[in-house]
Design a protein around this motif. Sequence first.
Motif, mmCIF file in Angstrom:
data_model
loop_
_atom_site.group_PDB
_atom_site.id
_atom_site.type_symbol
_atom_site.label_atom_id
_atom_site.label_comp_id
_atom_site.label_asym_id
_atom_site.label_seq_id
_atom_site.Cartn_x
_atom_site.Cartn_y
_atom_site.Cartn_z
ATOM 1 N N THR B 67 0.648 -1.042 -0.099
ATOM 2 C CA THR B 67 -0.067 0.036 0.214
ATOM 3 C C THR B 67 0.913 1.217 0.067
ATOM 4 N N ASN B 68 2.041 1.186 0.839
ATOM 5 C CA ASN B 68 2.695 2.422 1.118
ATOM 6 C C ASN B 68 4.493 2.042 0.885
ATOM 7 N N THR B 69 5.139 2.794 0.364
ATOM 8 C CA THR B 69 6.657 2.606 0.061
ATOM 9 C C THR B 69 7.185 3.784 1.028
ATOM 10 N N ASP B 81 6.085 6.532 -2.141
ATOM 11 C CA ASP B 81 4.986 5.765 -3.277
ATOM 12 C C ASP B 81 3.656 5.169 -2.403
ATOM 13 N N ALA B 82 2.504 5.557 -2.688
ATOM 14 C CA ALA B 82 1.126 5.135 -2.034
ATOM 15 C C ALA B 82 0.236 4.730 -3.010
ATOM 16 N N ASN B 83 -0.610 3.695 -2.780
ATOM 17 C CA ASN B 83 -1.589 3.461 -3.581
ATOM 18 C C ASN B 83 -3.102 4.276 -3.308
ATOM 19 N N CYS B 84 -3.057 5.408 -2.347
ATOM 20 C CA CYS B 84 -4.256 5.799 -1.901
ATOM 21 C C CYS B 84 -4.774 6.816 -2.932
ATOM 22 N N PRO B 85 -5.863 7.314 -2.822
ATOM 23 C CA PRO B 85 -6.434 8.082 -4.157
ATOM 24 C C PRO B 85 -5.688 9.415 -3.951
ATOM 25 N N ASP B 86 -5.642 10.073 -2.481
ATOM 26 C CA ASP B 86 -5.339 11.412 -2.661
ATOM 27 C C ASP B 86 -3.692 11.764 -2.769
ATOM 28 N N LYS B 87 -2.922 10.589 -2.456
ATOM 29 C CA LYS B 87 -1.310 10.763 -2.481
ATOM 30 C C LYS B 87 -0.879 11.776 -1.359
ATOM 31 N N LEU B 88 -1.653 12.225 -0.436
ATOM 32 C CA LEU B 88 -1.180 13.433 0.554
ATOM 33 C C LEU B 88 0.028 13.094 1.176
ATOM 34 N N CYS B 89 -0.096 11.505 1.498
ATOM 35 C CA CYS B 89 1.073 11.010 2.270
ATOM 36 C C CYS B 89 2.363 11.317 1.728
ATOM 37 N N VAL B 90 2.292 10.888 0.266
ATOM 38 C CA VAL B 90 3.671 11.174 -0.460
ATOM 39 C C VAL B 90 4.198 12.608 -0.787
ATOM 40 N N ILE B 103 1.091 10.796 7.695
ATOM 41 C CA ILE B 103 -0.287 10.016 7.719
ATOM 42 C C ILE B 103 -0.743 9.739 6.461
ATOM 43 N N CYS B 104 -1.147 8.482 6.376
ATOM 44 C CA CYS B 104 -1.862 8.241 5.074
ATOM 45 C C CYS B 104 -3.184 7.968 5.744
ATOM 46 N N LEU B 105 -4.252 8.653 5.392
ATOM 47 C CA LEU B 105 -5.639 8.373 6.102
ATOM 48 C C LEU B 105 -6.312 7.326 5.069
ATOM 49 N N PRO B 106 -6.466 7.409 3.908
ATOM 50 C CA PRO B 106 -7.051 6.205 3.361
ATOM 51 C C PRO B 106 -6.627 4.717 3.775
ATOM 52 N N ASN B 107 -5.330 4.668 3.745
ATOM 53 C CA ASN B 107 -4.812 3.381 3.940
ATOM 54 C C ASN B 107 -4.549 3.228 5.727
HETATM 55 ZN ZN ZN Z 1 -1.834 8.045 1.383
#
Ligand code: ZN
Lengths: 164, 126
Positions: B67-69, B81-90, B103-107
């Motif tokens: 899900t996240n790198t 890298d991340a597979n979340c829709p917003d990519k805010l964590c990246v 923080i990656c909220l969706p994941n």
């Molecule tokens: Zn994210």
Amino acid sequence: MKNKVAYMGVFLALALILSYVESLIPFYFGIPGVKLGLANLIVVIMLYAVGAKEAFAISMLRILLSGFLFGNLFSILYSFAGGILSFLVMWLVKRTGKFHVMSVSICGGITHNIGQILIASVIVETYSIFYYIPVLLIAGLITGMLIGVIAGEVSGRLRPEWFH
Amino acid sequence: MKRRPGKRDLLLIIGLLLVCAVSAAAVYFLQSKNGAYAVVTVDGSEYGRYDLSKEQTIAIRKDGIVTNTLQIIDGHADMTDANCPDKLCVHQKAISKSAESIICLPNKVVVTIEGGVEGNFDSMAR
Ligand SMILES: [Zn+2]
């Protein structure tokens, strides 16, 4: 009563425009989904010029509609938490009759952000989110102040009898 | 409606400014140390802790899917890298100070920096 539907529609439209403007601002607090709360301007104006019930109804409708239009499930959740908490606090502070619209609005801005952070900490199950509190407090204070100035000017020019 | 802000309003605003200042100082103080580990939590439970002094790439998996790198370079942890829709964590910048987080909220993935010895404050005092 026909009149009421018309002006409620105008207020809702204005609140949605502010939500749209907010969705265009690339303002990022470090917490996904947390917003500035510009649409609170309409809530404050309505609280003073129209009434608490109407202000609350428009606030809730605005959150639901703007969530579907410009956001996602998370942003709706955040907005509800921020919107309900800030409305309650503003309503209580205003009811004391001891504070200016500016203070009411600032309390609203700050509690709007506190509501969001509380929900965020529940969703991601972490306390590290609380380290964002200072940023969110200061942002809430500044937006609350700006909204207070504008709301004070606008609601002073509106006549309550127009809406009843 | 009250025409002008009064003494009560002034006191309220000064009080709130004080709360802002105190909380900002507290967070600044808590986040002043260079951290030792990047602690990854997924769904609220610990997934792993990684030494910040070792360069490494961590693939965070959930149900077998990456899900996240997370990458650790130069004592900094960065979500690359991340597979979340917003990519805010990246988009968040790399972190290295204790108690900083990504923080990656969706994941529901949280990376927090922990541990470590004296950083900024000590070198500032010297
Ligand atoms: Zn994210």
